[in-house]
Scaffold this motif. Structure first.
Motif, short mmCIF file in Angstrom:
data_model
loop_
_atom_site.label_atom_id
_atom_site.label_comp_id
_atom_site.label_asym_id
_atom_site.label_seq_id
_atom_site.Cartn_x
_atom_site.Cartn_y
_atom_site.Cartn_z
N LEU A 26 47.84 67.46 39.57
CA LEU A 26 46.87 66.67 40.33
C LEU A 26 46.98 65.19 39.98
N GLU A 27 47.24 64.88 38.72
CA GLU A 27 47.44 63.48 38.33
C GLU A 27 48.70 62.92 38.99
N TYR A 28 49.76 63.70 39.07
CA TYR A 28 50.98 63.27 39.75
C TYR A 28 50.67 62.94 41.21
N LEU A 29 49.99 63.85 41.90
CA LEU A 29 49.66 63.65 43.30
C LEU A 29 48.78 62.41 43.48
N ALA A 30 47.79 62.25 42.62
CA ALA A 30 46.89 61.09 42.71
C ALA A 30 47.68 59.79 42.54
N LYS A 31 48.59 59.75 41.59
CA LYS A 31 49.42 58.55 41.36
C LYS A 31 50.25 58.24 42.60
N GLN A 32 50.86 59.25 43.19
CA GLN A 32 51.68 59.05 44.38
C GLN A 32 50.83 58.53 45.53
N LEU A 33 49.66 59.10 45.72
CA LEU A 33 48.78 58.66 46.81
C LEU A 33 48.31 57.22 46.61
N LEU A 34 48.01 56.85 45.37
CA LEU A 34 47.59 55.48 45.10
C LEU A 34 48.72 54.49 45.37
N GLU A 35 49.96 54.87 45.07
CA GLU A 35 51.10 54.00 45.36
C GLU A 35 51.28 53.82 46.87
N ILE A 36 51.15 54.89 47.62
CA ILE A 36 51.25 54.80 49.08
C ILE A 36 50.11 53.94 49.63
N ALA A 37 48.92 54.13 49.10
CA ALA A 37 47.76 53.36 49.56
C ALA A 37 47.95 51.87 49.30
N ALA A 38 48.48 51.52 48.15
CA ALA A 38 48.70 50.10 47.81
C ALA A 38 49.69 49.47 48.78
N LYS A 39 50.74 50.18 49.12
CA LYS A 39 51.73 49.65 50.07
C LYS A 39 51.11 49.49 51.46
N ALA A 40 50.33 50.47 51.88
CA ALA A 40 49.68 50.38 53.19
C ALA A 40 48.69 49.21 53.23
N LYS A 41 47.97 49.03 52.14
CA LYS A 41 47.01 47.93 52.05
C LYS A 41 47.71 46.58 52.16
N ALA A 42 48.95 46.53 51.69
CA ALA A 42 49.74 45.29 51.76
C ALA A 42 50.38 45.10 53.14
N GLY A 43 50.07 45.99 54.09
CA GLY A 43 50.60 45.87 55.44
C GLY A 43 51.89 46.61 55.69
N GLU A 44 52.34 47.39 54.72
CA GLU A 44 53.55 48.18 54.89
C GLU A 44 53.22 49.51 55.57
N PHE A 45 54.26 50.26 55.90
CA PHE A 45 54.12 51.55 56.54
C PHE A 45 54.83 52.62 55.69
N PRO A 46 54.34 52.85 54.48
CA PRO A 46 55.05 53.76 53.58
C PRO A 46 54.87 55.23 53.95
#
Length: 92
Positions: A26-46
């Motif tokens: 679950l920690e692995y999944l949470a880390k991955q989701l947070l990384e995707i969220a950060a990229k999307a927040k920066a205007g990317e389409f990860p």
């Protein structure tokens, strides 16, 4: 997948998704989701893919947790910069 437990399963109709994980999974999944969220927040389409070993990956566990559900071998997560999601970018 010996390092952690992380499986996605669906009911027979595919209407429900069940996520099974131990703390490390679950920690692995949470880390991955947070990384995707950060990229999307920066205007990317990860996006990222998570596969079982049978499908050429090692991100998801292959041990089905419930006999009445179906194991998912491939999960693809998209990050979108806005609440409209992928709709503005899909082909009509």
């Amino acid at each position: 997948m010996d390092d952690y437990l992380l499986t996605f399963e669906t009911d027979e109709e595919g209407e429900q998704v069940f996520v099974h994980g131990n703390p490390a999974g679950l920690e692995y999944l949470a880390k991955q989701l947070l990384e995707i969220a950060a990229k999307a927040k920066a205007g990317e389409f990860p996006h990222d893919h998570y596969f079982t070993e049978e499908w050429g990956g090692n991100e998801l566990s292959s041990e089905q947790q419930s006999e009445k559900y179906r194991l998912v071998h491939h999960v693809k997560v998209y990050g979108w910069p806005t609440v409209k999601g992928g709709k503005p970018y899909s082909r009509k």
